[in-house]
Design a protein around this motif. Structure first.
Motif, PDB file in Angstrom:
ATOM      1  N   GLY A   1      -3.806  -0.501   6.883  1.00 15.06           N
ATOM      2  CA  GLY A   1      -2.786   0.541   6.985  1.00 15.06           C
ATOM      3  C   GLY A   1      -2.306   0.763   8.406  1.00 15.06           C
ATOM      4  O   GLY A   1      -2.496  -0.079   9.289  1.00 15.06           O
TER       5      GLY A   1
ATOM      6  N   GLU B   1      -8.154   4.569  -3.699  1.00 12.89           N
ATOM      7  CA  GLU B   1      -8.819   5.864  -3.833  1.00 12.89           C
ATOM      8  C   GLU B   1      -7.834   6.936  -4.302  1.00 12.89           C
ATOM      9  O   GLU B   1      -8.158   7.775  -5.156  1.00 12.89           O
ATOM     10  CB  GLU B   1      -9.433   6.267  -2.499  1.00 12.89           C
ATOM     11  CG  GLU B   1     -10.641   5.423  -2.107  1.00 12.89           C
ATOM     12  CD  GLU B   1     -11.020   5.594  -0.647  1.00 12.89           C
ATOM     13  OE1 GLU B   1     -10.361   6.409   0.055  1.00 12.89           O
ATOM     14  OE2 GLU B   1     -11.954   4.910  -0.187  1.00 12.89           O
ATOM     15  N   HIS B   2      -6.624   6.918  -3.747  1.00 11.75           N
ATOM     16  CA  HIS B   2      -5.594   7.873  -4.147  1.00 11.75           C
ATOM     17  C   HIS B   2      -5.271   7.722  -5.631  1.00 11.75           C
ATOM     18  O   HIS B   2      -5.184   8.713  -6.374  1.00 11.75           O
ATOM     19  CB  HIS B   2      -4.336   7.650  -3.297  1.00 11.75           C
ATOM     20  CG  HIS B   2      -3.118   8.368  -3.806  1.00 11.75           C
ATOM     21  ND1 HIS B   2      -2.806   9.658  -3.456  1.00 11.75           N
ATOM     22  CD2 HIS B   2      -2.132   7.956  -4.648  1.00 11.75           C
ATOM     23  CE1 HIS B   2      -1.690  10.022  -4.062  1.00 11.75           C
ATOM     24  NE2 HIS B   2      -1.258   9.006  -4.784  1.00 11.75           N
TER      25      HIS B   2
ATOM     26  N   THR C   1       0.848  -1.182   0.000  1.00  7.67           N
ATOM     27  CA  THR C   1       0.000   0.000   0.000  1.00  7.67           C
ATOM     28  C   THR C   1       0.884   1.233   0.000  1.00  7.67           C
ATOM     29  O   THR C   1       2.078   1.173   0.293  1.00  7.67           O
ATOM     30  CB  THR C   1      -0.937   0.033   1.220  1.00  7.67           C
ATOM     31  OG1 THR C   1      -0.154   0.029   2.428  1.00  7.67           O
ATOM     32  CG2 THR C   1      -1.881  -1.160   1.221  1.00  7.67           C
TER      33      THR C   1
ATOM     34  N   GLN D   1      -7.614   3.127   0.768  1.00  6.05           N
ATOM     35  CA  GLN D   1      -7.122   4.492   0.581  1.00  6.05           C
ATOM     36  C   GLN D   1      -6.126   4.567  -0.575  1.00  6.05           C
ATOM     37  O   GLN D   1      -6.089   5.560  -1.310  1.00  6.05           O
ATOM     38  CB  GLN D   1      -6.460   4.978   1.868  1.00  6.05           C
ATOM     39  CG  GLN D   1      -7.426   5.270   2.997  1.00  6.05           C
ATOM     40  CD  GLN D   1      -6.713   5.541   4.322  1.00  6.05           C
ATOM     41  OE1 GLN D   1      -5.656   4.963   4.608  1.00  6.05           O
ATOM     42  NE2 GLN D   1      -7.285   6.408   5.135  1.00  6.05           N
ATOM     43  N   THR D   2      -5.326   3.510  -0.735  1.00  5.19           N
ATOM     44  CA  THR D   2      -4.373   3.477  -1.848  1.00  5.19           C
ATOM     45  C   THR D   2      -5.116   3.487  -3.183  1.00  5.19           C
ATOM     46  O   THR D   2      -4.769   4.237  -4.100  1.00  5.19           O
ATOM     47  CB  THR D   2      -3.480   2.228  -1.742  1.00  5.19           C
ATOM     48  OG1 THR D   2      -2.723   2.302  -0.532  1.00  5.19           O
ATOM     49  CG2 THR D   2      -2.536   2.119  -2.922  1.00  5.19           C
TER      50      THR D   2
ATOM     51  N   ARG E   1      -8.074   9.060  -7.810  1.00  2.54           N
ATOM     52  CA  ARG E   1      -8.053  10.524  -7.899  1.00  2.54           C
ATOM     53  C   ARG E   1      -6.978  10.985  -8.879  1.00  2.54           C
ATOM     54  O   ARG E   1      -7.175  11.954  -9.621  1.00  2.54           O
ATOM     55  CB  ARG E   1      -7.820  11.138  -6.516  1.00  2.54           C
ATOM     56  CG  ARG E   1      -9.022  11.032  -5.579  1.00  2.54           C
ATOM     57  CD  ARG E   1      -8.876  11.973  -4.393  1.00  2.54           C
ATOM     58  NE  ARG E   1      -7.666  11.708  -3.624  1.00  2.54           N
ATOM     59  CZ  ARG E   1      -7.595  10.861  -2.610  1.00  2.54           C
ATOM     60  NH1 ARG E   1      -8.672  10.180  -2.248  1.00  2.54           N
ATOM     61  NH2 ARG E   1      -6.456  10.687  -1.947  1.00  2.54           N
TER      62      ARG E   1
ATOM     63  N   LEU F   1      -0.888   3.855   4.137  1.00  2.00           N
ATOM     64  CA  LEU F   1      -2.320   3.992   3.955  1.00  2.00           C
ATOM     65  C   LEU F   1      -2.943   2.601   3.886  1.00  2.00           C
ATOM     66  O   LEU F   1      -2.236   1.606   3.737  1.00  2.00           O
ATOM     67  CB  LEU F   1      -2.618   4.756   2.664  1.00  2.00           C
ATOM     68  CG  LEU F   1      -2.057   6.171   2.524  1.00  2.00           C
ATOM     69  CD1 LEU F   1      -2.524   6.778   1.203  1.00  2.00           C
ATOM     70  CD2 LEU F   1      -2.467   7.057   3.687  1.00  2.00           C
ATOM     71  N   SER F   2      -4.239   2.524   3.982  1.00  2.00           N
ATOM     72  CA  SER F   2      -4.927   1.245   3.812  1.00  2.00           C
ATOM     73  C   SER F   2      -4.979   0.898   2.330  1.00  2.00           C
ATOM     74  O   SER F   2      -4.703   1.739   1.453  1.00  2.00           O
ATOM     75  CB  SER F   2      -6.341   1.335   4.377  1.00  2.00           C
ATOM     76  OG  SER F   2      -7.140   2.178   3.561  1.00  2.00           O
TER      77      SER F   2
ATOM     78  N   ALA G   1       2.216   6.445   3.982  1.00  2.00           N
ATOM     79  CA  ALA G   1       1.532   7.647   4.457  1.00  2.00           C
ATOM     80  C   ALA G   1       2.349   8.879   4.059  1.00  2.00           C
ATOM     81  O   ALA G   1       3.553   8.780   3.822  1.00  2.00           O
ATOM     82  CB  ALA G   1       1.361   7.581   5.968  1.00  2.00           C
TER      83      ALA G   1
END
Length: 296
Positions: free
Chosen positions: A177, A202-203, A141, A199-200, A206, A195-196, A144
């Protein structure tokens, strides 16, 4: 076929699966192994699943420096990181070599990375926009923000399809994460926080310009979810979460519920890494997502 190349004063090696002769403009799949592995070990670890892609692409298993990749984690302290090994230059050099020797299309380079190799692929995504046409990240992942090393200023992102695969029972890189577990810091010489998996994904969505909420569905589900029942553990099951938007490359997260720090598919990793699902194969999903077929 084993090959070697000099990069930044170091002797680097990689193994190529695929014939020299073939259609011009074939895609290239670069495979980055995990910590304390080599390309040869990773081929065995995954049951040769990625070799099958050599029917339509050229597959190259790269070897890290003393078992590791100089990834983008600030707190990494293995030799590849502390000695400043230029794995980005190594990657570029392999692409150039195979474009010349095997006729691969430099615009159709895909990367697959597991664990530390997955972290290396995440580094390539952020540091070398345009180098890759697609990426697969397994058992890794995104670091952070305080642990992520990026060039300054960071290059503008180039959207591309990405597949993220992670097990909820992964004890090496926790699915949710957070700080790197103490025993992992000690054994693998990494640190910081991550990150989880969600979240990875999602990043990365984006970065591709995707703003729509993701859609999830269950794949190849057994009769019951993975859980302890009467002292026996049922097999893992897979949830697919797709970040999609018209005109944007997709980002897909495969969550292996009950899965460990493993690569879904035919491989039989050590039991200490947790359970592996064979309901899906990462290699097969990657081939479909990236359309790994020769061009006319």
């Amino acid at each position: 076929m084993s090959s070697s190349i000099e990069v930044d004063g170091r002797h680097r090696t990689y193994t190529v699966v695929g014939e020299h002769e073939g259609p011009a403009g074939r895609p290239l799949v670069l495979v980055f192994h995990g910590s304390r592995q080599t390309g040869r070990v990773f081929r065995r670890f995954t049951g040769g699943a990625f070799d099958a892609l050599a029917g339509t692409a050229v597959v190259a298993y790269l070897d890290g420096y003393r078992g590791n990749w100089n990834d983008a984690r600030r707190e990494s302290s293995f030799p590849a990181r502390t000695e400043g090994v230029d794995d980005v230059a190594f990657t570029r050099a392999v692409v150039r070599e195979l474009a010349a020797s095997h006729g691969v299309d430099p615009g159709r380079v895909h990367a697959v990375g597991y664990s530390n190799g997955g972290q290396m692929v995440l580094r390539l995504l952020h540091e070398t926009p345009g180098l890759l046409a697609g990426a697969v990240v397994v058992g890794a992942t995104l670091p952070a923000p305080g642990s992520l090393l990026l060039p300054s200023p960071a290059p503008a992102p180039v959207p591309l399809p990405v597949l993220v695969v992670h097990g909820t029972g992964d004890r090496v890189v926790p699915y949710g994460g957070g700080p790197v577990p103490g025993w992992v810091r000690l054994l693998f010489k990494v640190g910081g926080a991550n990150l989880s998996a969600a979240q990875t994904a999602e990043h990365l969505a984006r970065r591709n310009g995707i703003t729509r909420p993701p859609r999830s569905r269950r794949l190849a589900a057994p009769a019951h979810p993975a859980r302890t029942r009467a002292g026996r553990r049922t097999r893992p099951w897979v949830e697919q979460t797709d970040h999609v938007e018209t005109g944007r490359p997709p980002v897909r997260l495969l969550t292996v519920h009950g899965g460990g720090h493993t690569v879904p598919g035919p491989g039989r990793p050590p039991f200490v890494l947790g359970r592996t699902t064979r309901d899906v194969s990462v290699a097969e999903v990657a081939a479909e997502l990236f359309d790994l077929t020769p061009r006319e």
